[in-house]
Design a protein around this motif. Structure first.
Motif, PDB file in Angstrom:
ATOM      1  N   TRP A 297       0.835  -1.193   0.000  1.00 38.91           N
ATOM      2  CA  TRP A 297       0.000   0.000   0.000  1.00 38.91           C
ATOM      3  C   TRP A 297       0.879   1.256   0.000  1.00 38.91           C
ATOM      4  O   TRP A 297       1.936   1.284   0.639  1.00 38.91           O
ATOM      5  CB  TRP A 297      -0.897   0.063   1.242  1.00 38.91           C
ATOM      6  CG  TRP A 297      -1.903  -1.034   1.351  1.00 38.91           C
ATOM      7  CD1 TRP A 297      -3.188  -1.030   0.927  1.00 38.91           C
ATOM      8  CD2 TRP A 297      -1.695  -2.309   1.987  1.00 38.91           C
ATOM      9  NE1 TRP A 297      -3.808  -2.207   1.233  1.00 38.91           N
ATOM     10  CE2 TRP A 297      -2.917  -3.024   1.882  1.00 38.91           C
ATOM     11  CE3 TRP A 297      -0.603  -2.915   2.602  1.00 38.91           C
ATOM     12  CZ2 TRP A 297      -3.072  -4.311   2.391  1.00 38.91           C
ATOM     13  CZ3 TRP A 297      -0.740  -4.202   3.101  1.00 38.91           C
ATOM     14  CH2 TRP A 297      -1.965  -4.886   2.991  1.00 38.91           C
ATOM     15  N   ASP A 298       0.427   2.286  -0.690  1.00 42.38           N
ATOM     16  CA  ASP A 298       0.994   3.630  -0.561  1.00 42.38           C
ATOM     17  C   ASP A 298       0.126   4.395   0.425  1.00 42.38           C
ATOM     18  O   ASP A 298      -1.088   4.529   0.228  1.00 42.38           O
ATOM     19  CB  ASP A 298       1.016   4.357  -1.909  1.00 42.38           C
ATOM     20  CG  ASP A 298       1.986   3.723  -2.881  1.00 42.38           C
ATOM     21  OD1 ASP A 298       2.975   3.132  -2.420  1.00 42.38           O
ATOM     22  OD2 ASP A 298       1.753   3.813  -4.111  1.00 42.38           O
ATOM     23  N   THR A 299       0.728   4.902   1.491  1.00 42.39           N
ATOM     24  CA  THR A 299      -0.037   5.584   2.531  1.00 42.39           C
ATOM     25  C   THR A 299       0.079   7.104   2.355  1.00 42.39           C
ATOM     26  O   THR A 299       1.015   7.592   1.720  1.00 42.39           O
ATOM     27  CB  THR A 299       0.466   5.210   3.934  1.00 42.39           C
ATOM     28  OG1 THR A 299       1.674   5.925   4.220  1.00 42.39           O
ATOM     29  CG2 THR A 299       0.734   3.717   4.024  1.00 42.39           C
ATOM     30  N   PRO A 300      -0.836   7.864   2.928  1.00 47.21           N
ATOM     31  CA  PRO A 300      -0.738   9.333   2.877  1.00 47.21           C
ATOM     32  C   PRO A 300       0.152   9.914   3.969  1.00 47.21           C
ATOM     33  O   PRO A 300       0.239  11.136   4.100  1.00 47.21           O
ATOM     34  CB  PRO A 300      -2.189   9.771   3.079  1.00 47.21           C
ATOM     35  CG  PRO A 300      -2.781   8.712   3.944  1.00 47.21           C
ATOM     36  CD  PRO A 300      -2.112   7.422   3.538  1.00 47.21           C
ATOM     37  N   GLN A 331       0.321  11.267  14.468  1.00 46.60           N
ATOM     38  CA  GLN A 331      -0.352  12.304  13.694  1.00 46.60           C
ATOM     39  C   GLN A 331      -0.903  11.786  12.368  1.00 46.60           C
ATOM     40  O   GLN A 331      -1.594  12.509  11.669  1.00 46.60           O
ATOM     41  CB  GLN A 331       0.616  13.463  13.433  1.00 46.60           C
ATOM     42  CG  GLN A 331      -0.054  14.780  13.099  1.00 46.60           C
ATOM     43  CD  GLN A 331       0.902  15.945  13.165  1.00 46.60           C
ATOM     44  OE1 GLN A 331       1.962  15.870  13.770  1.00 46.60           O
ATOM     45  NE2 GLN A 331       0.536  17.044  12.539  1.00 46.60           N
ATOM     46  N   CYS A 332      -0.569  10.535  12.021  1.00 45.31           N
ATOM     47  CA  CYS A 332      -1.092   9.964  10.779  1.00 45.31           C
ATOM     48  C   CYS A 332      -1.403   8.493  11.014  1.00 45.31           C
ATOM     49  O   CYS A 332      -0.588   7.765  11.593  1.00 45.31           O
ATOM     50  CB  CYS A 332      -0.084  10.125   9.643  1.00 45.31           C
ATOM     51  SG  CYS A 332      -0.716   9.568   8.028  1.00 45.31           S
ATOM     52  N   THR A 339     -11.261   1.254   7.374  1.00 44.49           N
ATOM     53  CA  THR A 339     -12.266   1.510   8.405  1.00 44.49           C
ATOM     54  C   THR A 339     -12.037   2.841   9.102  1.00 44.49           C
ATOM     55  O   THR A 339     -12.978   3.587   9.381  1.00 44.49           O
ATOM     56  CB  THR A 339     -12.254   0.374   9.444  1.00 44.49           C
ATOM     57  OG1 THR A 339     -12.433  -0.877   8.773  1.00 44.49           O
ATOM     58  CG2 THR A 339     -13.350   0.570  10.471  1.00 44.49           C
ATOM     59  N   ILE A 340     -10.770   3.161   9.401  1.00 47.23           N
ATOM     60  CA  ILE A 340     -10.454   4.406  10.095  1.00 47.23           C
ATOM     61  C   ILE A 340      -9.460   5.201   9.269  1.00 47.23           C
ATOM     62  O   ILE A 340      -8.803   4.682   8.369  1.00 47.23           O
ATOM     63  CB  ILE A 340      -9.882   4.135  11.500  1.00 47.23           C
ATOM     64  CG1 ILE A 340      -8.582   3.318  11.404  1.00 47.23           C
ATOM     65  CG2 ILE A 340     -10.881   3.441  12.374  1.00 47.23           C
ATOM     66  CD1 ILE A 340      -7.907   3.090  12.736  1.00 47.23           C
ATOM     67  N   SER A 341      -9.355   6.472   9.582  1.00 44.75           N
ATOM     68  CA  SER A 341      -8.412   7.356   8.903  1.00 44.75           C
ATOM     69  C   SER A 341      -7.913   8.384   9.905  1.00 44.75           C
ATOM     70  O   SER A 341      -8.411   8.489  11.032  1.00 44.75           O
ATOM     71  CB  SER A 341      -9.063   8.058   7.707  1.00 44.75           C
ATOM     72  OG  SER A 341     -10.135   8.883   8.139  1.00 44.75           O
ATOM     73  N   SER A 342      -6.932   9.182   9.478  1.00 50.01           N
ATOM     74  CA  SER A 342      -6.359  10.190  10.372  1.00 50.01           C
ATOM     75  C   SER A 342      -7.378  11.241  10.773  1.00 50.01           C
ATOM     76  O   SER A 342      -7.256  11.872  11.833  1.00 50.01           O
ATOM     77  CB  SER A 342      -5.147  10.856   9.702  1.00 50.01           C
ATOM     78  OG  SER A 342      -4.129   9.914   9.441  1.00 50.01           O
ATOM     79  N   GLU A 343      -8.389  11.475   9.930  1.00 50.31           N
ATOM     80  CA  GLU A 343      -9.354  12.534  10.204  1.00 50.31           C
ATOM     81  C   GLU A 343     -10.220  12.214  11.416  1.00 50.31           C
ATOM     82  O   GLU A 343     -10.599  13.111  12.173  1.00 50.31           O
ATOM     83  CB  GLU A 343     -10.242  12.794   8.986  1.00 50.31           C
ATOM     84  CG  GLU A 343      -9.542  13.523   7.857  1.00 50.31           C
ATOM     85  CD  GLU A 343      -8.567  12.649   7.094  1.00 50.31           C
ATOM     86  OE1 GLU A 343      -8.651  11.408   7.259  1.00 50.31           O
ATOM     87  OE2 GLU A 343      -7.728  13.193   6.360  1.00 50.31           O
ATOM     88  N   LEU A 390     -15.328   5.358  16.862  1.00 53.47           N
ATOM     89  CA  LEU A 390     -14.830   6.580  16.267  1.00 53.47           C
ATOM     90  C   LEU A 390     -15.911   7.297  15.452  1.00 53.47           C
ATOM     91  O   LEU A 390     -15.732   8.444  15.056  1.00 53.47           O
ATOM     92  CB  LEU A 390     -13.629   6.278  15.358  1.00 53.47           C
ATOM     93  CG  LEU A 390     -12.395   5.675  16.063  1.00 53.47           C
ATOM     94  CD1 LEU A 390     -11.331   5.333  15.043  1.00 53.47           C
ATOM     95  CD2 LEU A 390     -11.841   6.660  17.076  1.00 53.47           C
ATOM     96  N   TYR A 391     -16.984   6.623  15.184  1.00 54.90           N
ATOM     97  CA  TYR A 391     -18.027   7.213  14.338  1.00 54.90           C
ATOM     98  C   TYR A 391     -19.248   7.569  15.150  1.00 54.90           C
ATOM     99  O   TYR A 391     -19.487   7.012  16.208  1.00 54.90           O
ATOM    100  CB  TYR A 391     -18.404   6.245  13.216  1.00 54.90           C
ATOM    101  CG  TYR A 391     -17.245   5.924  12.304  1.00 54.90           C
ATOM    102  CD1 TYR A 391     -16.930   6.749  11.240  1.00 54.90           C
ATOM    103  CD2 TYR A 391     -16.454   4.800  12.554  1.00 54.90           C
ATOM    104  CE1 TYR A 391     -15.869   6.461  10.399  1.00 54.90           C
ATOM    105  CE2 TYR A 391     -15.386   4.510  11.723  1.00 54.90           C
ATOM    106  CZ  TYR A 391     -15.088   5.341  10.651  1.00 54.90           C
ATOM    107  OH  TYR A 391     -14.041   5.053   9.838  1.00 54.90           O
TER     108      TYR A 391
END
Length: 391
Positions: A297-300, A331-332, A339-343, A390-391
């Motif tokens: 995977w390429d991550t952000p 922080q990332c 399912t989850i993200s940094s936001e 988280l949601y």
């Protein structure tokens, strides 16, 4: 008659010469007067400039004296601040030793020895397979000791019931130290109580992991070769050159790490970076049996200011800092399942201590992170919560 004419002529010539000389002398006197006036003006200006220069020099000297006094004052304040910080850290360490609640080592040993029987194996196994947890916060921290150089790694095998502590000193070495229990490592002032294993090839970086009785580490050399070394038989079980071209350091603040091998509830992972995607971190799932890559995977998550990373339940957590050491923070976050993200994940901070983490190894069995911070070995106890919260 001719004589008279000659006399008259000479008289006229003499008169003319006298008038010319007089005029010439007057001219010379006039020019000399002008030069004298100019010399007088230059002398006055020179005196004034010298006086101004002396005044300016005196002002500069006073400013330098004030700056020197201010620098001495700032130095004294810094020394006093360092003394207060050291005193505060000693008081915090003392409180941690007196208060059993945040004690990671003792509590975890009791948990592993007393509470395993109270929980059904199927429930624990199902929870690990389900792997629906994410990090909520750093619940506790314990500084075990200071050992070795500024860069290194210490860890436990999350598979099985072994209590051995594995210590790798330095970002490039070939000698592994093994302590039988945590207390032996904590109380020992040297490596005399440790057994040593001299590896067949020296390692590079701090991206090693002990998993299932085997050591997985990156060999020093032109190619970043992954070595699988059996710690019982002391033999190389397998090796592989990962199909990753033109690698670059994966962490901006830990230039010695090119590939970071980590373990979580789902197995082994490789954290790396390449020139093709030199700004962000990449992630790959490894097969611990044949060292093959199952998926990539390429991550952000950016490389800049990253100091370390680890994987929990299939989610990559990247820890950031600054060149001037401050509080490390997650922080990332990149979840391979999406399912989850940094936001929607809160920023998790690690307590500020000494510098930057050269390694952070997550133990999925204990829910702890074994960290190496500027030569200090630290345990971070994590609080977990379901991803759905988280949601």
């Amino acid at each position: 008659m001719a004589g008279i004419v000659a006399c008259v002529f000479l008289s006229c010539v003499t008169l003319i010469n006298a008038q010319a000389q007089t005029a010439f002398l007057e001219y010379i006197q006039g020019r000399m007067g002008v030069l004298e006036d100019r010399i007088s003006q230059w002398h006055d200006q020179s005196s004034r400039y010298s006086s101004e220069l002396r005044e300016f020099k005196n002002q500069v000297l006073k400013l330098l004296e004030n700056i020197e006094k201010e620098r001495d004052g700032l130095r004294n304040e810094m020394e006093n601040t360092n003394i207060r910080v050291d005193r505060l850290e000693r008081e915090v360490d003392y409180i941690e030793t007196q208060n059993p609640a945040p004690s990671c080592v003792e509590v975890d040993e009791k948990l592993t020895e007393l509470h395993i029987e109270k929980k059904k194996k199927n429930e624990k196994y199902a929870k690990l397979i389900d792997c629906s947890d994410t990090i909520s916060q750093v619940n506790a921290m314990k500084i075990l000791k200071r050992f070795g150089t500024t860069a290194g790694l210490w860890t436990k095998d999350p598979i099985g019931n072994s209590e051995k502590i594995y210590v790798f000193d330095g970002a490039g070495n070939d000698t592994l130290y093994i302590f039988n229990r945590m207390k032996e490592f904590t109380l020992s002032s040297s490596t005399r109580k440790a057994s040593k294993i001299k590896l067949p090839f020296p390692w590079i970086g701090t991206g090693h992991v002990v998993y299932g009785g085997n050591l997985f580490y990156i060999r020093q050399g032109d190619e970043f070769q992954l070595i699988k070394f059996n710690l019982v038989n002391k033999t190389v079980v397998d090796s592989a050159v990962l199909p990753i071209e033109e690698q670059v350091p994966v962490y901006g603040l830990s230039k010695f790490n090119y590939i970071d091998i980590v373990a979580d509830e789902e197995g082994l992972w490789a954290i790396y970076a390449t020139k093709e995607n030199e700004k962000n971190i990449c992630l790959a799932k490894l097969d611990p049996n044949n060292l093959g890559i199952e998926q990539m995977w390429d991550t952000p998550c950016p490389i800049e200011n990253a100091e370390s990373a680890f994987v929990v339940c299939g989610s990559l957590y990247v820890v950031y800092n600054t060149k001037l050491p401050s509080r490390s923070r997650i922080q990332c976050v990149f979840d391979v399942s999406g399912t989850i993200s940094s936001e929607n994940v809160p920023v998790v901070y690690f307590p500020k201590r000494y510098g930057a983490h050269s390694s952070m190894k997550y133990n999925p069995k204990e829910k702890q992170i074994y960290a190496w911070d500027d030569g200090y070995q630290i345990l971070y106890k994590l609080s977990m919560k379901p991803k759905e919260d988280l949601y």
